[in-house]
Design a protein around this motif. Structure first.
Motif, short mmCIF file in Angstrom:
data_model
loop_
_atom_site.label_atom_id
_atom_site.label_comp_id
_atom_site.label_asym_id
_atom_site.label_seq_id
_atom_site.Cartn_x
_atom_site.Cartn_y
_atom_site.Cartn_z
N PHE A 89 1.92 -0.24 -6.39
CA PHE A 89 1.47 -1.55 -5.94
C PHE A 89 2.06 -2.66 -6.80
O PHE A 89 2.56 -3.67 -6.28
CB PHE A 89 -0.06 -1.63 -5.97
N ASN B 209 1.76 2.52 -11.12
CA ASN B 209 1.16 2.16 -9.85
C ASN B 209 2.20 1.45 -8.98
O ASN B 209 2.67 0.36 -9.32
CB ASN B 209 -0.04 1.23 -10.12
N TRP C 187 1.38 -2.54 -15.01
CA TRP C 187 0.77 -1.74 -13.95
C TRP C 187 0.77 -0.23 -14.19
O TRP C 187 0.19 0.50 -13.39
CB TRP C 187 1.48 -1.99 -12.62
N THR D 223 0.82 -1.22 0.00
CA THR D 223 0.00 0.00 0.00
C THR D 223 0.85 1.27 0.00
O THR D 223 0.31 2.36 -0.12
CB THR D 223 -0.93 0.03 1.23
N TYR E 96 5.99 -1.72 -15.64
CA TYR E 96 5.33 -0.55 -16.19
C TYR E 96 4.28 -0.94 -17.23
O TYR E 96 3.19 -0.37 -17.26
CB TYR E 96 6.35 0.41 -16.80
N ASP F 168 3.66 4.15 -1.19
CA ASP F 168 4.00 4.84 -2.43
C ASP F 168 5.46 4.56 -2.77
O ASP F 168 6.18 3.92 -2.01
CB ASP F 168 3.78 6.35 -2.24
#
Length: 148
Positions: free
Chosen positions: A96, A94, A91, A26, A88, A28
């Motif tokens: 995650f 993101n 996702w 969760t 990349y 960053d």
């Protein structure tokens, strides 16, 4: 019984990994993740850059530091940067997905350590304890938490 015992060991490792590192998914991007991944959209977005990953920086025609400047890395690690391309493509940017990839690789490495110890020592308990020690060792937190 041996296959069942191995299955329990695998499940123990997987459950322990997600219990220990699940919260990291969760978070960053942190630290160097910003400069190497988040600020290199043009590099990761262009699939033509993949071929430059496997050329040593000194062998590139345009610039001796093209890999370093375009990838954002100051060291030559083409497989790691290739994994950034794949993450990349799957996702986007993101965090995650990037962290999930790191976690899955860490789990795979832990399972391989379990199998390797089992091969050498033929004792499931010793192999599982060794693998869990590797999984939980504090020095490995950075390999999962930070993408780069």
């Amino acid at each position: 019984m041996t296959k069942r015992a191995d299955l329990y060991a695998y499940l123990t490792i997987i459950i322990a990994a997600f219990s220990l590192y699940g919260k990291i998914l969760t978070f960053d991007f942190t630290g160097d993740d910003w400069s190497v991944i988040a600020q290199r959209a043009s590099f990761l977005n262009d699939s033509k850059n993949i071929k430059t990953l496997f050329l040593h920086p000194e062998n590139l025609k345009e610039s001796s530091n093209k890999y370093s400047y375009s990838s954002g890395e100051m060291s030559y690690r083409p497989l790691k940067t290739l994994s950034f391309f794949l993450d990349y493509k799957i996702w986007g940017f993101n965090p995650f997905g990037f962290k999930l990839s790191n976690l899955l690789i860490h789990i795979l490495n832990t399972l391989l350590i379990y199998r390797l110890c089992l091969f050498f020592f033929s004792r499931r308990a010793v192999s599982l304890i060794t693998a869990l020690a590797f999984l939980m060792h504090p020095v490995n937190v950075e390999t999962v938490a930070m993408v780069t």
